[in-house]
Design a protein around this motif. Structure first.
Motif, PDB file in Angstrom:
ATOM      1  N   LEU A 237       3.812 -10.561  28.681  1.00 49.69           N
ATOM      2  CA  LEU A 237       4.979 -10.711  29.544  1.00 49.69           C
ATOM      3  C   LEU A 237       4.797 -11.925  30.448  1.00 49.69           C
ATOM      4  O   LEU A 237       3.799 -12.027  31.164  1.00 49.69           O
ATOM      5  CB  LEU A 237       5.178  -9.468  30.415  1.00 49.69           C
ATOM      6  CG  LEU A 237       5.548  -8.166  29.710  1.00 49.69           C
ATOM      7  CD1 LEU A 237       5.644  -7.031  30.722  1.00 49.69           C
ATOM      8  CD2 LEU A 237       6.857  -8.322  28.951  1.00 49.69           C
TER       9      LEU A 237
ATOM     10  N   ASP B 171       7.493 -12.543  32.386  1.00 43.92           N
ATOM     11  CA  ASP B 171       8.614 -12.228  33.266  1.00 43.92           C
ATOM     12  C   ASP B 171       8.479 -10.776  33.687  1.00 43.92           C
ATOM     13  O   ASP B 171       7.655 -10.027  33.144  1.00 43.92           O
ATOM     14  CB  ASP B 171       9.944 -12.461  32.551  1.00 43.92           C
ATOM     15  CG  ASP B 171      11.056 -12.842  33.509  1.00 43.92           C
ATOM     16  OD1 ASP B 171      10.953 -12.477  34.695  1.00 43.92           O
ATOM     17  OD2 ASP B 171      12.029 -13.494  33.083  1.00 43.92           O
ATOM     18  N   TRP B 172       9.322 -10.376  34.634  1.00 48.39           N
ATOM     19  CA  TRP B 172       9.243  -9.020  35.151  1.00 48.39           C
ATOM     20  C   TRP B 172       9.572  -8.006  34.056  1.00 48.39           C
ATOM     21  O   TRP B 172      10.482  -8.215  33.251  1.00 48.39           O
ATOM     22  CB  TRP B 172      10.218  -8.827  36.310  1.00 48.39           C
ATOM     23  CG  TRP B 172      10.273  -9.968  37.266  1.00 48.39           C
ATOM     24  CD1 TRP B 172      11.348 -10.729  37.569  1.00 48.39           C
ATOM     25  CD2 TRP B 172       9.202 -10.490  38.065  1.00 48.39           C
ATOM     26  NE1 TRP B 172      11.036 -11.680  38.486  1.00 48.39           N
ATOM     27  CE2 TRP B 172       9.724 -11.565  38.814  1.00 48.39           C
ATOM     28  CE3 TRP B 172       7.861 -10.142  38.212  1.00 48.39           C
ATOM     29  CZ2 TRP B 172       8.947 -12.297  39.708  1.00 48.39           C
ATOM     30  CZ3 TRP B 172       7.092 -10.877  39.090  1.00 48.39           C
ATOM     31  CH2 TRP B 172       7.632 -11.934  39.836  1.00 48.39           C
ATOM     32  N   PRO B 173       8.854  -6.879  34.014  1.00 50.22           N
ATOM     33  CA  PRO B 173       9.204  -5.827  33.054  1.00 50.22           C
ATOM     34  C   PRO B 173      10.533  -5.191  33.431  1.00 50.22           C
ATOM     35  O   PRO B 173      10.876  -5.088  34.612  1.00 50.22           O
ATOM     36  CB  PRO B 173       8.049  -4.823  33.205  1.00 50.22           C
ATOM     37  CG  PRO B 173       7.511  -5.058  34.580  1.00 50.22           C
ATOM     38  CD  PRO B 173       7.706  -6.518  34.864  1.00 50.22           C
ATOM     39  N   ASP B 174      11.307  -4.793  32.427  1.00 52.47           N
ATOM     40  CA  ASP B 174      12.614  -4.186  32.706  1.00 52.47           C
ATOM     41  C   ASP B 174      12.722  -2.785  32.111  1.00 52.47           C
ATOM     42  O   ASP B 174      13.807  -2.314  31.807  1.00 52.47           O
ATOM     43  CB  ASP B 174      13.742  -5.072  32.176  1.00 52.47           C
ATOM     44  CG  ASP B 174      13.598  -5.397  30.695  1.00 52.47           C
ATOM     45  OD1 ASP B 174      12.646  -4.876  30.071  1.00 52.47           O
ATOM     46  OD2 ASP B 174      14.426  -6.153  30.162  1.00 52.47           O
ATOM     47  N   GLY B 175      11.594  -2.117  31.962  1.00 55.11           N
ATOM     48  CA  GLY B 175      11.579  -0.780  31.392  1.00 55.11           C
ATOM     49  C   GLY B 175      10.780  -0.757  30.106  1.00 55.11           C
ATOM     50  O   GLY B 175      10.567  -1.798  29.477  1.00 55.11           O
TER      51      GLY B 175
ATOM     52  N   GLN C  10       4.019  -4.812  39.099  1.00 56.87           N
ATOM     53  CA  GLN C  10       5.318  -4.167  38.925  1.00 56.87           C
ATOM     54  C   GLN C  10       5.304  -3.210  37.737  1.00 56.87           C
ATOM     55  O   GLN C  10       5.884  -2.123  37.799  1.00 56.87           O
ATOM     56  CB  GLN C  10       6.416  -5.214  38.759  1.00 56.87           C
ATOM     57  CG  GLN C  10       6.731  -5.962  40.034  1.00 56.87           C
ATOM     58  CD  GLN C  10       8.082  -6.653  39.993  1.00 56.87           C
ATOM     59  OE1 GLN C  10       8.959  -6.309  39.213  1.00 56.87           O
ATOM     60  NE2 GLN C  10       8.257  -7.646  40.848  1.00 56.87           N
ATOM     61  N   ALA C  11       4.653  -3.620  36.632  1.00 56.25           N
ATOM     62  CA  ALA C  11       4.583  -2.741  35.463  1.00 56.25           C
ATOM     63  C   ALA C  11       3.876  -1.440  35.809  1.00 56.25           C
ATOM     64  O   ALA C  11       4.311  -0.346  35.415  1.00 56.25           O
ATOM     65  CB  ALA C  11       3.881  -3.453  34.312  1.00 56.25           C
TER      66      ALA C  11
ATOM     67  N   ILE D 287       3.421  -9.480  37.960  1.00 56.96           N
ATOM     68  CA  ILE D 287       4.028  -8.857  36.781  1.00 56.96           C
ATOM     69  C   ILE D 287       3.300  -7.560  36.452  1.00 56.96           C
ATOM     70  O   ILE D 287       3.922  -6.518  36.199  1.00 56.96           O
ATOM     71  CB  ILE D 287       3.999  -9.828  35.587  1.00 56.96           C
ATOM     72  CG1 ILE D 287       4.964 -10.986  35.816  1.00 56.96           C
ATOM     73  CG2 ILE D 287       4.348  -9.112  34.286  1.00 56.96           C
ATOM     74  CD1 ILE D 287       4.883 -12.075  34.762  1.00 56.96           C
TER      75      ILE D 287
ATOM     76  N   MET E 255       5.957   0.839  37.853  1.00 64.63           N
ATOM     77  CA  MET E 255       7.001   1.464  37.045  1.00 64.63           C
ATOM     78  C   MET E 255       6.457   2.551  36.127  1.00 64.63           C
ATOM     79  O   MET E 255       7.220   3.206  35.429  1.00 64.63           O
ATOM     80  CB  MET E 255       7.722   0.393  36.224  1.00 64.63           C
ATOM     81  CG  MET E 255       8.548  -0.566  37.059  1.00 64.63           C
ATOM     82  SD  MET E 255       9.100  -2.023  36.108  1.00 64.63           S
ATOM     83  CE  MET E 255      10.108  -1.253  34.844  1.00 64.63           C
TER      84      MET E 255
ATOM     85  N   ARG F 192      18.306 -18.287  38.916  1.00 66.32           N
ATOM     86  CA  ARG F 192      17.038 -18.162  39.621  1.00 66.32           C
ATOM     87  C   ARG F 192      16.234 -19.459  39.645  1.00 66.32           C
ATOM     88  O   ARG F 192      15.315 -19.609  40.447  1.00 66.32           O
ATOM     89  CB  ARG F 192      16.203 -17.029  39.030  1.00 66.32           C
ATOM     90  CG  ARG F 192      15.483 -17.345  37.754  1.00 66.32           C
ATOM     91  CD  ARG F 192      14.726 -16.114  37.286  1.00 66.32           C
ATOM     92  NE  ARG F 192      13.733 -16.433  36.286  1.00 66.32           N
ATOM     93  CZ  ARG F 192      13.002 -15.515  35.675  1.00 66.32           C
ATOM     94  NH1 ARG F 192      13.169 -14.241  35.955  1.00 66.32           N
ATOM     95  NH2 ARG F 192      12.100 -15.867  34.781  1.00 66.32           N
TER      96      ARG F 192
ATOM     97  N   SER G 220       9.497  -8.887  26.166  1.00 67.99           N
ATOM     98  CA  SER G 220      10.001  -7.552  25.844  1.00 67.99           C
ATOM     99  C   SER G 220      10.792  -7.467  24.543  1.00 67.99           C
ATOM    100  O   SER G 220      10.662  -6.474  23.818  1.00 67.99           O
ATOM    101  CB  SER G 220      10.843  -7.027  27.009  1.00 67.99           C
ATOM    102  OG  SER G 220      10.018  -6.678  28.104  1.00 67.99           O
TER     103      SER G 220
END
Length: 356
Positions: free
Chosen positions: A116, A118-122, A142-143, A139, A146, A193, A97
């Motif tokens: 990505l 890792d997890w998207p954060d917006g 989740q994207a 991943i 969102m 984590r 990101s």
């Protein structure tokens, strides 16, 4: 003799702001594999990265200072865009990101992608991103949940390089480890984590001949050393620091341990399979996707030291199980996570036609 077809992708630009970790190692591997297919590449990275010279073996490298100033950021992005277009890139790939805010505007002659791991954060900095590439289905899922368009989200996983014959395994004696010990190995950043604390608590529940090599660095390192002492296993838990090349340590270990809670992929699982090690992991999203329990690894509930110790105990008690898991891991790595397959997927996506 058959030869690989030429790449669809001709010129690729990378933007990578990372320091040193799995994503950085994969950038070096992927750029090398693409270079071997004839893809011309340029990479924009921060200054003084330890992997810079490796990357430069097959990719032109330009080191930049990525300013946090809102005003200066526009000038830096404009400069990157100008250099990318002068290079003639037909695709630009941002890594994670933080790279999204530096991507140039896409157009009919150049597409933009963001990878990505890792997890998207917006998506507030994704204005110039056309397509997302996640290295696991979770991943991408989740994207999409969102709000990212499903048609513009793709799963392409990682590959690892075959272990070279040299250098050979490290000497256990050099790391205060008995030759007859069973060595667990866990690699990563010392952050919550990655659950180095769970690895230490697990060793405390195992027989005295079991030692752990913990490879990495990070904010929690001192806390983990204190925990090893408190658990009474400081002589059996060895903190070996960050290793640019972990292969010699993997060659000298017996079991790959992946005790993480929120692991998107678990590249260390691939590293363990690659080294011919049985893999024992907790059932976080990435390892649960990679591992077929009992066939190419063992899974136990996240955060449960007793269950993780029991899984390791099963491997310690059965040479047949140890061999089955190691063979199964290498077979799955070869079938699903080969360099040829992953590179072909990147080439097809990044070398495809521009969006209309």
């Amino acid at each position: 003799m058959a030869t690989d077809p030429p790449a669809n992708l001709k010129k690729l630009a990378h933007i990578h702001l990372g320091v040193d970790g799995g994503a950085e190692r994969f950038l070096v591997r992927l750029s090398g594999a693409l270079a071997r297919k004839g893809v011309d590449q340029i990479a924009f990275i921060r200054k003084d990265r330890p992997w810079r010279d490796e990357l430069a073996q097959h990719c032109e490298v330009r080191e930049l200072k990525f300013s946090r100033s809102h005003l200066k950021r526009h000038f830096v992005r404009w400069g990157i865009s100008r250099q990318i277009r002068a290079f003639g890139a037909t695709a630009t790939l941002g890594w994670m990101s933080p790279a999204s805010k530096w991507l140039p505007r896409p157009g009919p002659s150049m597409r933009t992608f963001l990878r990505l791991g890792d997890w998207p954060d917006g998506f507030h900095t994704y204005g110039n991103v056309e397509d997302l590439i996640g290295n696991t289905p979770e991943i991408v899922r989740q994207a999409v949940e969102m709000g990212w368009p499903e048609a513009r989200a793709h799963v392409i996983s990682n590959f690892v390089d075959p272990l070279p014959a040299e250098p050979g395994p490290v000497s256990r004696a050099d790391h205060d480890t008995p030759e007859n010990a069973t060595v667990l190995i866990h690699l990563g950043r010392f952050v919550e984590r990655k659950r180095f604390d769970l690895a230490i608590r697990t060793v405390a529940r195992l027989p005295g001949h079991v030692h752990a090599w913990l490879i990495g660095d990070g904010d929690l390192l001192d806390d983990m050393k204190a925990l090893a002492k408190a658990e009474g296993v400081e002589s059996r838990v060895h903190f070996l620091g960050w290793q640019r090349d972990p292969a010699p340590f993997l060659k000298a270990a017996d079991i790959l341990l992946c005790p993480t809670d929120a692991e998107p992929l678990g590249n260390i699982v691939l590293e363990g399979w690659n080294a011919g090690l049985p893999v024992v992991a907790t059932a976080s999203p990435g390892p649960s996707w990679l591992i077929d329990d009992g066939k190419n690894g063992l899974l136990s509930p996240c955060g449960d030291a007793e269950a993780l110790a029991a899984s390791i105990g099963r491997v310690l008690g059965s040479q047949e199980l140890r061999s089955t898991l190691a063979r199964g891991g290498q077979a799955k790595l070869s079938e699903h996570y080969s360099e040829a397959g992953v590179v072909a997927a990147y080439d097809k996506l990044l070398g495809g036609p521009a969006r209309t």
